[in-house]
Design an enzyme around this catalytic site. Structure first.
Site, PDB file in Angstrom:
ATOM      1  N   LYS A  17       2.437  10.528   7.667  1.00 55.97           N
ATOM      2  CA  LYS A  17       2.751   9.623   6.543  1.00 55.97           C
ATOM      3  C   LYS A  17       4.241   9.322   6.581  1.00 55.97           C
ATOM      4  O   LYS A  17       5.021  10.154   7.025  1.00 55.97           O
ATOM      5  CB  LYS A  17       2.419  10.308   5.209  1.00 55.97           C
ATOM      6  CG  LYS A  17       2.220   9.355   4.066  1.00 55.97           C
ATOM      7  CD  LYS A  17       0.792   8.858   4.015  1.00 55.97           C
ATOM      8  CE  LYS A  17       0.570   7.801   2.971  1.00 55.97           C
ATOM      9  NZ  LYS A  17      -0.882   7.561   2.776  1.00 55.97           N
ATOM     10  N   ASP A  34       0.423   1.543   2.346  1.00 55.58           N
ATOM     11  CA  ASP A  34       0.148   2.452   1.221  1.00 55.58           C
ATOM     12  C   ASP A  34       0.831   1.786   0.018  1.00 55.58           C
ATOM     13  O   ASP A  34       1.058   0.558   0.045  1.00 55.58           O
ATOM     14  CB  ASP A  34       0.712   3.854   1.503  1.00 55.58           C
ATOM     15  CG  ASP A  34       0.175   4.916   0.536  1.00 55.58           C
ATOM     16  OD1 ASP A  34      -0.948   5.385   0.731  1.00 55.58           O
ATOM     17  OD2 ASP A  34       0.883   5.268  -0.440  1.00 55.58           O
TER      18      ASP A  34
HETATM   19  P1  NDP Z   1      -0.519  -0.773  -4.266  1.00 56.15           P
HETATM   20  O1  NDP Z   1       0.943  -0.773  -4.061  1.00 56.15           O
HETATM   21  O2  NDP Z   1      -1.319  -1.912  -3.791  1.00 56.15           O
HETATM   22  O3  NDP Z   1      -0.860  -0.548  -5.811  1.00 56.15           O
HETATM   23  C1  NDP Z   1      -0.408   0.572  -6.477  1.00 56.15           C
HETATM   24  C2  NDP Z   1      -0.884   0.506  -7.913  1.00 56.15           C
HETATM   25  O4  NDP Z   1      -0.659   1.771  -8.542  1.00 56.15           O
HETATM   26  C3  NDP Z   1      -0.128  -0.513  -8.745  1.00 56.15           C
HETATM   27  O5  NDP Z   1      -0.967  -0.974  -9.753  1.00 56.15           O
HETATM   28  C4  NDP Z   1       1.011   0.316  -9.298  1.00 56.15           C
HETATM   29  O6  NDP Z   1       1.558  -0.208 -10.488  1.00 56.15           O
HETATM   30  C5  NDP Z   1       0.328   1.628  -9.573  1.00 56.15           C
HETATM   31  N1  NDP Z   1       1.303   2.718  -9.445  1.00 56.15           N
HETATM   32  C6  NDP Z   1       2.023   3.041  -8.362  1.00 56.15           C
HETATM   33  N2  NDP Z   1       2.834   4.070  -8.609  1.00 56.15           N
HETATM   34  C7  NDP Z   1       2.628   4.380  -9.899  1.00 56.15           C
HETATM   35  C8  NDP Z   1       3.172   5.355 -10.746  1.00 56.15           C
HETATM   36  N3  NDP Z   1       4.112   6.222 -10.308  1.00 56.15           N
HETATM   37  N4  NDP Z   1       2.691   5.420 -12.019  1.00 56.15           N
HETATM   38  C9  NDP Z   1       1.758   4.538 -12.455  1.00 56.15           C
HETATM   39  N5  NDP Z   1       1.214   3.596 -11.693  1.00 56.15           N
HETATM   40  C10 NDP Z   1       1.640   3.512 -10.432  1.00 56.15           C
HETATM   41  O7  NDP Z   1      -1.015   0.591  -3.581  1.00 56.15           O
HETATM   42  P2  NDP Z   1      -2.482   0.977  -3.087  1.00 56.15           P
HETATM   43  O8  NDP Z   1      -3.517   0.365  -3.958  1.00 56.15           O
HETATM   44  O9  NDP Z   1      -2.530   0.747  -1.632  1.00 56.15           O
HETATM   45  O10 NDP Z   1      -2.461   2.559  -3.296  1.00 56.15           O
HETATM   46  C11 NDP Z   1      -2.934   3.196  -4.487  1.00 56.15           C
HETATM   47  C12 NDP Z   1      -3.302   4.637  -4.186  1.00 56.15           C
HETATM   48  O11 NDP Z   1      -4.312   4.666  -3.172  1.00 56.15           O
HETATM   49  C13 NDP Z   1      -2.173   5.512  -3.644  1.00 56.15           C
HETATM   50  O12 NDP Z   1      -2.374   6.842  -4.097  1.00 56.15           O
HETATM   51  C14 NDP Z   1      -2.383   5.464  -2.138  1.00 56.15           C
HETATM   52  O13 NDP Z   1      -1.829   6.581  -1.481  1.00 56.15           O
HETATM   53  C15 NDP Z   1      -3.904   5.502  -2.093  1.00 56.15           C
HETATM   54  N6  NDP Z   1      -4.529   5.042  -0.862  1.00 56.15           N
HETATM   55  C16 NDP Z   1      -4.264   3.794  -0.349  1.00 56.15           C
HETATM   56  C17 NDP Z   1      -4.904   3.378   0.795  1.00 56.15           C
HETATM   57  C18 NDP Z   1      -4.736   1.994   1.335  1.00 56.15           C
HETATM   58  O14 NDP Z   1      -5.431   1.666   2.294  1.00 56.15           O
HETATM   59  N7  NDP Z   1      -3.889   1.157   0.790  1.00 56.15           N
HETATM   60  C19 NDP Z   1      -5.801   4.270   1.544  1.00 56.15           C
HETATM   61  C20 NDP Z   1      -6.072   5.516   0.874  1.00 56.15           C
HETATM   62  C21 NDP Z   1      -5.434   5.870  -0.267  1.00 56.15           C
HETATM   63  P3  NDP Z   1       2.965  -0.969 -10.451  1.00 56.15           P
HETATM   64  O15 NDP Z   1       2.655  -2.326  -9.897  1.00 56.15           O
HETATM   65  O16 NDP Z   1       3.437  -0.964 -11.848  1.00 56.15           O
HETATM   66  O17 NDP Z   1       3.857  -0.165  -9.550  1.00 56.15           O
HETATM   67  O1  2IT Z   2      -3.711   7.221   2.372  1.00 52.43           O
HETATM   68  C1  2IT Z   2      -4.248   6.549   3.282  1.00 52.43           C
HETATM   69  O2  2IT Z   2      -5.272   6.936   3.836  1.00 52.43           O
HETATM   70  C2  2IT Z   2      -3.648   5.270   3.638  1.00 52.43           C
HETATM   71  N1  2IT Z   2      -2.689   4.872   2.999  1.00 52.43           N
HETATM   72  C3  2IT Z   2      -4.191   4.477   4.779  1.00 52.43           C
HETATM   73  C4  2IT Z   2      -3.729   5.059   6.092  1.00 52.43           C
HETATM   74  C5  2IT Z   2      -4.065   4.247   7.304  1.00 52.43           C
HETATM   75  O3  2IT Z   2      -3.556   4.647   8.368  1.00 52.43           O
HETATM   76  O4  2IT Z   2      -4.805   3.264   7.260  1.00 52.43           O
END
Ligand code: NDP
Ligand code: 2IT
Length: 451
Positions: free
Chosen positions: A129, A169
């Site tokens: 990561k 992420d």
């Molecule tokens: P995005 O940046 O697309 O969206 C993040 C969302 O979470 C936004 O709505 C943001 O609000 C909110 N957020 C972020 N940080 C905080 C915080 N500290 N407190 C409150 N709200 C918060 O990210 P993703 O949707 O990609 O990721 C969301 C989660 O999913 C994370 O935990 C990530 O690690 C996990 N994840 C993502 C994957 C992927 O493929 N993208 C794969 C697997 C897991 P705001 O706009 O106000 O910041």
């Molecule tokens: O937390 C996760 O699994 C991700 N943000 C996606 C990682 C990836 O390599 O697609």
């Protein structure tokens, strides 16, 4: 049994001692170690070779300075990292996060979790990561571009299609991946699958964008079906409004459920009429194009309310909950509220959204509870398929990929059952995911001896 727990306590104390000021990392190790200690009782090889101790010590942590120039010609200095946790079963693989809350502890916890998650997918990927404390909010496209280029100007020497393959992420989506890929290609003069989540024009895979959210709902569906139940007709509370949350919402709607909430760091919206596909599409444009805030939703859609002050949606009565924003966004009291309100299943789209007290509540209540390392693995799984397509110089069709994603999520569900099913039929998905994820990595490490 009491001796085992003395060992576990001693182990956790050692992790705390060696990682001062890194609470998120200690928390993630603690959560996994609990189940793994039980599993390795009577299996001396795992002890003698110190397997868990080695998985909980990243192969390396790279930290670097990232300088960039903002639109007013100020020189800005950020910190960047890549944590390469473990490559026993494949190249390091895992996302990049840009958020002001990013620290070495946060990235170490995410890389540790990723090692188990990637193992669970059944694909050959190790765990890593990376990220930076850069805050993309309020920055112009050109500022984000200059930051991404500077970040990659250091990162490029540590990554590679067979070495370490980053992806998106929090705060890193298609735009940022494009800028980073462009800079990698420019520096190395090499066109390879060094990143996933790429645009379709330059080697990206269909359904990668949707995969994490869809996968989390497929996992929810798998858990419900095992109880002869389904998503259809269920009310769902979802946190976040980014990539994972919006696609989780979309799949819940497609399967006949009703989504009541979404949120961001400022608060949550509650729409009792249900957040339909049309409304989800509006949220996607709001977040990705207009870069706006969720509070604007209530001006657009009457009947919805916004609760500010950083409030989270767990008090809204629901059948199922999908935390899809960030770590530790659901604590013990929130978990109690969900259970009291009749929530029967929780599927984590985010990484470690439920804290240790919350996990205990879900376990005690014996509801269906899928930890992120199992439930949100669909994203990295399709990243793995993107890697295969890149090295094979081909592109699979959408229907093929949709089916592969479903199959992979079902495979993860079965692996969880293998190690998580109790005699009475109840499934502890946390235990199942921890042990199944651990075993594959551990056995590969044993094969290599002491390296
Ligand atoms: P995005 O940046 O697309 O969206 C993040 C969302 O979470 C936004 O709505 C943001 O609000 C909110 N957020 C972020 N940080 C905080 C915080 N500290 N407190 C409150 N709200 C918060 O990210 P993703 O949707 O990609 O990721 C969301 C989660 O999913 C994370 O935990 C990530 O690690 C996990 N994840 C993502 C994957 C992927 O493929 N993208 C794969 C697997 C897991 P705001 O706009 O106000 O910041
Ligand atoms: O937390 C996760 O699994 C991700 N943000 C996606 C990682 C990836 O390599 O697609």
């Amino acid at each position: 049994m009491s001796n085992d727990h003395v060992d576990l306590d001693g182990f956790i104390k050692g992790v705390e001692r060696r990682n001062p000021g890194q609470p998120e990392f200690v928390q993630a190790v603690h959560e996994a170690a609990h189940d793994i200690f039980d599993f390795i009782q009577g299996k001396p090889a795992y002890h003698e070779y110190q397997i868990l101790r080695r998985i909980a010590e990243p192969d390396r942590v790279i930290s670097f300075r990232v300088c960039w120039e903002d639109d007013k010609n100020n020189i800005r200095v950020q910190r960047g990292w890549r944590v390469q946790n473990n490559n026993a079963i494949g190249p390091y693989k895992g996302g990049i996060r840009f958020h002001p809350s990013v620290t070495e502890s946060v990235l170490k916890f995410l890389a540790f979790e990723q090692t188990f998650k990637n193992s669970l997918t059944g694909l050959p990927m190790g765990g890593g990561k990376g990220g930076s404390n850069f805050n993309p909010k309020g920055k112009s496209d050109h500022e984000v571009m200059r930051f991404c280029q500077s970040f990659m100007t250091e990162l490029y020497r540590h990554v590679g299609a067979d070495i370490d393959v980053p992806a998106g992420d929090i705060g890193v989506g298609g735009r940022e991946i494009g800028y980073m890929f462009g800079q990698y290609k420019r520096i190395t003069n090499e066109f390879t699958g060094v990143l996933t989540g790429k645009g379709l024009e330059y080697g990206g895979s269909l359904i990668r964008t949707e995969a994490t959210g869809y996968g989390a709902v497929y996992f929810l569906q798998n858990m419900l079906e095992a109880k002869k139940n389904s998503v259809a007709g269920k009310t769902a509370v979802i946190s976040g409004s980014g990539n994972v949350a919006t696609h989780a919402a979309e799949k819940v709607v497609q399967l006949g459920g009703k989504v009541l909430t979404l949120s961001d760091s400022e608060g949550f919206i509650h729409d009792p009429d249900g957040i339909t596909q049309e409304k989800i599409d509006w949220v996607k444009v709001l977040k990705n194009k207009r870069r706006g805030r969720m509070s604007e939703y209530v001006k657009e859609f009457k009947g919805a309310t916004f609760t500010g002050g950083g409030a989270r949606p767990w008090g809204v009565k629901c059948d199922v909950a999908l935390p899809c924003a960030t770590q530790n966004e659901l604590n013990g009291a929130d978990a109690e509220t969900l259970v009291k309100n009749g929530c029967i299943a929780v599927s984590e789209g985010a990484n470690m959204p439920t804290d240790l007290a919350g996990i205990e509540v879900f376990k005690k209540a014996r509801i269906l509870y899928a930890p992120g390392k199992a439930a949100n693995a669909g994203g990295v799984a399709v990243s793995g398929l993107e890697m295969s397509q890149n090295s094979g110089r081909r592109a699979w069709k959408e229907e093929e990929l949709q089916q592969m994603l479903k199959d992979i999520m079902l495979g993860i569900h079965s692996r969880c059952l293998e190690y998580g099913k109790d005699k009475d039929g109840h499934v502890d998905y946390v235990r199942g995911a921890n042990i199944a994820g651990f075993k594959k990595v551990a056995d590969a490490m044993l094969a290599f001896g002491v390296v």
